[in-house]
Design a protein around this motif. Structure first.
Motif, mmCIF file in Angstrom:
data_model
loop_
_atom_site.group_PDB
_atom_site.id
_atom_site.type_symbol
_atom_site.label_atom_id
_atom_site.label_comp_id
_atom_site.label_asym_id
_atom_site.label_seq_id
_atom_site.Cartn_x
_atom_site.Cartn_y
_atom_site.Cartn_z
ATOM 1 N N LEU A 71 0.840 -1.200 0.000
ATOM 2 C CA LEU A 71 0.000 0.000 0.000
ATOM 3 C C LEU A 71 0.878 1.254 0.000
ATOM 4 N N GLU A 72 0.458 2.243 -0.747
ATOM 5 C CA GLU A 72 1.193 3.509 -0.812
ATOM 6 C C GLU A 72 0.752 4.400 0.351
ATOM 7 N N VAL A 73 1.726 4.984 1.054
ATOM 8 C CA VAL A 73 1.423 5.909 2.145
ATOM 9 C C VAL A 73 2.170 7.212 1.883
ATOM 10 N N ASN A 74 1.415 8.306 1.819
ATOM 11 C CA ASN A 74 2.007 9.622 1.578
ATOM 12 C C ASN A 74 1.908 10.563 2.778
ATOM 13 N N LYS A 75 0.867 10.403 3.572
ATOM 14 C CA LYS A 75 0.609 11.323 4.688
ATOM 15 C C LYS A 75 0.047 10.577 5.875
ATOM 16 N N TRP A 76 0.423 11.043 7.075
ATOM 17 C CA TRP A 76 -0.154 10.528 8.310
ATOM 18 C C TRP A 76 -0.960 11.639 8.951
ATOM 19 N N ALA A 77 -2.078 11.273 9.539
ATOM 20 C CA ALA A 77 -2.886 12.249 10.277
ATOM 21 C C ALA A 77 -3.599 11.542 11.418
ATOM 22 N N ILE A 78 -3.908 12.316 12.431
ATOM 23 C CA ILE A 78 -4.749 11.827 13.525
ATOM 24 C C ILE A 78 -5.972 12.731 13.592
#
Length: 193
Positions: A125-132
């Motif tokens: 899976l491609e991950v570009n950004k993390w957020a909560i």
């Protein structure tokens, strides 16, 4: 409930249904959970991602980390495949930006996000950004979004690598350890005697 107290009846019912994967909640717990749930959905920016057709909710991923040769799993609250967003939902007493930053540092949520990212990427899976996404547990159920910048993501990825190296070293050793000493001394409780 034919017993003497409502509380006794509540606990008896809880013990009866929990083995079946159900959870009995108090009114206070229900109000906190449903209020926070509404807060996530009433925040238009959060709702846009939650309702996006490419967003997977409660995504479970299992696998072996080939670099460290340890089994890993992740339960990701929200993943948007179109944009590569990795999102965790948290409830909190205060959704103020200052408190959210404090909780990220206190509970190592950045390391948790790095863990999720690593497991997701190892699964293709491609991950570009993390957020909560944060929502308060009490009225007025304020909400807030924290997004990790590139420096923070890099910092927590490095922190995760250090943790994985320690886990792998211990897991693959002749005698895996808890890290505890052989014995400890019991001390008298503090307080009035």
């Amino acid at each position: 409930w034919p017993g003497k107290t409502r509380q006794g009846g509540f606990h008896a019912r809880r013990e009866e249904i929990e083995p079946w994967g159900q959870r009995l909640m108090t009114t206070t717990e229900f109000e906190a959970g449903s209020g926070a749930g509404r807060a996530f959905l009433e925040n238009t920016a959060m709702r846009k991602v939650i309702d996006h057709p490419n967003s997977a909710k409660e995504l479970s991923i299992f696998g072996r980390d080939p670099e460290f040769d340890v089994g890993t799993k992740a339960r990701i609250d929200l993943y948007n495949a179109k944009h590569g967003y990795l999102i965790d939902l948290k409830t909190t007493a205060s959704a103020s930006p200052t408190n959210c930053q404090k909780k990220i540092e206190e509970y190592l949520y950045g390391c948790q996000m790095a863990w999720y990212e690593r497991r997701a990427m190892l699964s293709g899976l491609e991950v570009n950004k993390w957020a909560i996404f944060w929502a308060e547990k009490k009225a007025p159920f304020a909400s807030h979004i924290t997004v990790f910048d590139e420096d923070a993501m890099k910092f927590y990825r490095n922190q995760l690598r250090q943790v994985l190296a320690l886990v792998a070293a211990d897991t693959h050793s002749e005698e895996p350890s808890t890290g505890w000493p052989v014995w400890t001394s019991v001390t008298a409780p503090l307080g009035d005697n």
